[in-house]
Motif scaffolding. Structure first.
Motif, PDB file in Angstrom:
ATOM      1  N   PRO A 111       0.809  -1.235   0.000  1.00 14.17           N
ATOM      2  CA  PRO A 111       0.000   0.000   0.000  1.00 14.17           C
ATOM      3  C   PRO A 111       0.837   1.279   0.000  1.00 14.17           C
ATOM      4  N   SER A 112       2.045   1.216   0.547  1.00 15.08           N
ATOM      5  CA  SER A 112       2.848   2.436   0.641  1.00 15.08           C
ATOM      6  C   SER A 112       3.524   2.818  -0.666  1.00 15.08           C
ATOM      7  N   MET A 113       3.497   1.947  -1.674  1.00 11.34           N
ATOM      8  CA  MET A 113       4.177   2.266  -2.927  1.00 11.34           C
ATOM      9  C   MET A 113       3.294   3.184  -3.770  1.00 11.34           C
ATOM     10  N   ARG A 114       3.804   4.370  -4.045  1.00 10.53           N
ATOM     11  CA  ARG A 114       3.042   5.362  -4.799  1.00 10.53           C
ATOM     12  C   ARG A 114       3.884   5.856  -5.969  1.00 10.53           C
ATOM     13  N   GLY A 115       3.181   6.407  -6.949  1.00  9.50           N
ATOM     14  CA  GLY A 115       3.877   6.979  -8.088  1.00  9.50           C
ATOM     15  C   GLY A 115       4.510   5.963  -9.009  1.00  9.50           C
ATOM     16  N   THR A 116       4.072   4.715  -8.975  1.00  5.41           N
ATOM     17  CA  THR A 116       4.628   3.667  -9.833  1.00  5.41           C
ATOM     18  C   THR A 116       3.521   2.765 -10.335  1.00  5.41           C
ATOM     19  N   LYS A 117       3.485   2.540 -11.654  1.00  2.00           N
ATOM     20  CA  LYS A 117       2.577   1.574 -12.257  1.00  2.00           C
ATOM     21  C   LYS A 117       3.324   0.255 -12.448  1.00  2.00           C
ATOM     22  N   ILE A 153       7.546  -9.178  -6.144  1.00  2.24           N
ATOM     23  CA  ILE A 153       8.521  -8.816  -7.173  1.00  2.24           C
ATOM     24  C   ILE A 153       8.414  -7.352  -7.588  1.00  2.24           C
ATOM     25  N   ILE A 154       7.230  -6.786  -7.633  1.00  6.41           N
ATOM     26  CA  ILE A 154       7.097  -5.374  -8.007  1.00  6.41           C
ATOM     27  C   ILE A 154       7.732  -4.485  -6.943  1.00  6.41           C
ATOM     28  N   ASP A 155       7.464  -4.778  -5.663  1.00 10.19           N
ATOM     29  CA  ASP A 155       8.049  -3.984  -4.587  1.00 10.19           C
ATOM     30  C   ASP A 155       9.575  -4.074  -4.612  1.00 10.19           C
ATOM     31  N   GLY A 156      10.096  -5.296  -4.789  1.00 11.83           N
ATOM     32  CA  GLY A 156      11.542  -5.468  -4.786  1.00 11.83           C
ATOM     33  C   GLY A 156      12.233  -4.730  -5.913  1.00 11.83           C
ATOM     34  N   ALA A 170      11.008  -2.120  -7.658  1.00 14.98           N
ATOM     35  CA  ALA A 170      10.832  -0.672  -7.511  1.00 14.98           C
ATOM     36  C   ALA A 170      11.850  -0.104  -6.522  1.00 14.98           C
ATOM     37  N   GLU A 171      12.108  -0.810  -5.433  1.00 13.79           N
ATOM     38  CA  GLU A 171      13.096  -0.342  -4.462  1.00 13.79           C
ATOM     39  C   GLU A 171      14.506  -0.416  -5.037  1.00 13.79           C
ATOM     40  N   LEU A 172      14.790  -1.472  -5.801  1.00 14.86           N
ATOM     41  CA  LEU A 172      16.126  -1.588  -6.386  1.00 14.86           C
ATOM     42  C   LEU A 172      16.388  -0.482  -7.399  1.00 14.86           C
ATOM     43  N   LEU A 173      15.364  -0.105  -8.146  1.00 15.22           N
ATOM     44  CA  LEU A 173      15.534   0.929  -9.167  1.00 15.22           C
ATOM     45  C   LEU A 173      15.441   2.345  -8.596  1.00 15.22           C
ATOM     46  N   ASP A 184       4.962  -5.692   6.233  1.00 15.89           N
ATOM     47  CA  ASP A 184       4.420  -4.858   5.161  1.00 15.89           C
ATOM     48  C   ASP A 184       3.286  -4.011   5.741  1.00 15.89           C
ATOM     49  N   PHE A 185       3.635  -2.924   6.432  1.00 13.09           N
ATOM     50  CA  PHE A 185       2.650  -2.125   7.144  1.00 13.09           C
ATOM     51  C   PHE A 185       2.652  -0.693   6.642  1.00 13.09           C
TER      52      PHE A 185
END
Length: 660
Positions: free
Chosen positions: A425-431, A481-484, A486-489, A621-622
């Protein structure tokens, strides 16, 4: 002659009333909403896709017909009078002729461009292993909870056809198939009711509508031309001689709506529709704009989605239409996906800088920062119990956006959306879009999905355990995989940005001399000190207009049983803002009166004072988002970790409270 045949129960038979239909009911269905609509759409379409002939797109038609379109009473009695004893538990009343006294209509599901129910229609035992011939007729009609499908198919459980009977108030379905292999037209029906007595004899719940049985007591399909023509006419089938399967669901639930079917088709199968592999027609009352029928194909899906209402649950991907333009861009760039190194060869895979060469990672980060579409083919070893490991692959598409909005991320296995999977839920600004094509990984993930195919669940271990070793950690890796990626990039900044807050705090000194900085060779000015190393935390705060979000950080693992104390106040020209907080500013104990909004994920938040919240963390994941503050005032947020005694931690761990 057509008839219903139920097996007699012997003294040694186990008496069991079936309840498979409960596996396909959606949680927390709304008022006037059929709880099995999602499962019906998913199972019908995935079965049709699995049976595709390989020549052109598969086309499926859902048609809801009103009660007035049912066959006449004499024919209805022929179809359903025998079912009366087994329907007592459903309180279905029958008239003296054996016609159900129900005001419900019926549903017809037809597929085209498929092979139909091929195979030996008289087969009554499992085919030999390794037999290349399709035995669709045997698996469809003569099995429940057993499947002849392989890892290359969307379905696995052999329960997909249960959705037809689950939607029927009389617990049955009738099906006409035209077979691609020999052109034969065969008709049959199946009912699953309860154990019942008929003419003093006890019968099993499962029965067949057929033309009788042979010496081996195998129910025989109906093949007489007159019966076939009459069936197709009185149930309004559109099939003529095209190969495929037409299924009639009589007395379908009133809550099943054509618009809901249309909406769920768009969400669950927009990828094969865009790839021109699937076309779906939906007909019936209640469609938008007083239309009697809509077609969903690659040219019309945008228009149709624009006509539909999107007020459903976000968890089911029904609060917004699917990201069609983004998906088109992704599919167009699938061949340009950058492969990772093979991950997880000696341990559970992780997404870190070792996944790429330094040059490749730098280029991907640059493109991601420039808001360009990034396509990455993630490869990981999948150890098997027998033989060498397979290499599993999926493709991840990521793109940053100019605004930090929250976007739904979509995970698609072999064309079907796995609706309960999402980015954190905290990931914003990314599709984000994940596409899993047929292969070893699709086989593993499909076996973890369960009958409803809505998540990759490591608790479904019976099927994966037959083939794979150490697979649970790998499935969890692909779920995140999307979270991982996005954080790596998005690496943390390694330089001080002196202009970051210049728009807010820069004050031009017009009377005093400005400090001069020593220029580098070439004229560029610089600072003479190195930036301090940031202090890592297991949490992070992200500001937003009128509020803030506190969520997990990738820098450190989240401690078990952790608690954070959040103190908030409006900034002041002088003095301690926390000490000068006023209940007239806002009050966490009275959020509605203060116009504050709270969104929580895996935390329990308790107001300890008017401007103090304590967060009990239930899962790594909070996130906690608070909004509604005065946008014209500066907000001060202080985060403190609450140190607990060991006895308090034990008490918290054993409290049994789970926050949502």
């Amino acid at each position: 002659m057509t008839q219903w045949i139920f097996a007699q129960l012997s003294g040694a038979a186990v008496r069991r009333d079936p309840n498979e239909t409960e596996l396909f009911k959606t949680e927390q269905a709304g008022e006037d909403e059929y709880a099995g609509t999602d499962a019906l759409v998913r199972e019908v379409l995935q079965n049709s896709i699995d049976a595709g002939s390989g020549h052109g797109p598969v086309r499926v038609r859902f048609a809801l017909h009103p009660h007035s379109s049912l066959p006449d009473d004499d024919r209805l009695a022929t179809y359903f009078a025998r079912l009366q004893p087994g329907l007592v538990y459903r309180d279905v009343e029958f008239n003296g002729s054996g016609v159900p006294q129900l005001n419900h209509g019926y549903l017809v599901c037809e597929d085209f461009g498929t092979r139909g129910l091929d195979g030996d229609p008289l087969l009554a035992t499992d085919p030999q292993e390794g037999n290349p011939d399709c035995q669709d007729f045997f698996w469809f009609w003569r099995n429940i909870g057993r499947s002849g499908k392989t890892g290359d198919d969307l379905g696995r459980w052999g329960l997909g056809k249960t959705v037809y009977r689950a939607a029927s108030r009389v617990g049955c379905m009738l099906g006409l198939t035209v077979r691609k292999s020999d052109g034969a037209r065969l008709l049959m029906g199946q009912a699953v009711l309860r154990i019942h007595k008929y003419n003093g004899t006890e019968f099993a719940p499962e029965g067949f509508w057929c033309s009788g049985y042979n010496q081996a007591e195998t129910p025989l399909p109906i093949s007489h031309e007159k019966d076939l023509v009459q069936f197709a006419s009185e149930w309004n089938l559109t099939r003529t001689d095209e190969p495929g399967l037409s299924v009639v669901v009589p007395y379908v639930a009133d809550e099943l709506k054509a618009e809901s079917i249309l909406r769920l088709v768009a969400v669950n199968f927009f990828v094969p529709i865009l790839k021109q592999e699937l076309i779906v027609d939906v007909a019936g009352p209640g469609l938008p704009g007083r239309n009697s029928e809509f077609r969903l194909d690659h040219t019309s899906i945008d228009h149709v989605c624009g006509k539909l209402s999107w007020t459903g649950k976000a968890r089911q991907k029904l609060s917004n239409p699917p990201p069609l333009d983004f998906a088109r861009d992704c599919l167009a760039n699938a061949d340009q996906a950058v492969p990772t190194n093979v991950l997880g060869e000696s341990r559970v895979p992780v997404m870190d800088e070792t996944a790429f060469s330094a040059a490749t990672l730098a280029e991907l980060r640059k493109r991601f920062a420039l808001e360009q579409l990034v396509a990455i083919r993630v490869r990981a070893a999948l150890p098997k119990k027998v033989g060498k490991a397979e290499i599993g692959e999926l493709t991840v598409f990521l793109q940053r956006t100019p605004v930090a909005d929250r976007y739904e991320s979509y995970y698609v296995r072999e064309g079907m959306t796995i609706t309960r999977l999402n980015s954190k839920p905290s990931m914003r600004g990314t599709k984000g879009l994940v596409v899993v094509d047929p292969g070893p990984l699709a086989s593993l993930l499909g076996d973890t999905e369960g009958p409803s195919h809505i998540s990759w669940d490591t608790s479904n271990d019976e099927r994966p355990n037959r083939v794979w070793k150490t697979w649970k950690g790998r499935v969890k890796f692909f779920v995140k995989i999307i979270d991982g990626l996005a954080e790596l990039l998005t690496p943390p900044p390694d330089k001080v940005d002196f202009d970051l807050l210049s728009d807010f705090f820069s004050i031009e000194q017009v009377t005093a001399p400005q400090p001069k900085r020593k220029p580098k060779e070439g004229g560029e000015r610089t600072r003479d000190f190195d930036p301090p190393d940031p202090t890592p935390h297991w949490y992070r705060m992200q500001g937003k207009t009128g509020g803030f979000t506190i969520c997990d950080s990738s820098s450190l693992p989240t401690p078990e049983g952790a608690i954070l104390r959040i103190s908030v106040a409006y900034d002041l020209p002088s003095g301690n803002p926390m000490k000068h907080w006023s209940k007239f500013d806002f009050d966490f104990r009275k959020p509605k009166a203060s116009s504050l909004n709270f969104k929580l994920a895996n935390v329990k938040a308790t107001a300890k004072a008017g401007n103090v919240i304590e967060m009990e963390i239930a899962d790594p994941d909070f996130s906690l988002t608070v909004s509604g503050f005065d946008i014209h005032r500066d907000l001060i947020v202080r985060i403190d970790e609450v140190e607990l005694e060991e006895s308090q931690l034990d008490q918290y761990a054993n409290s049994g409270e789970v926050a949502t």
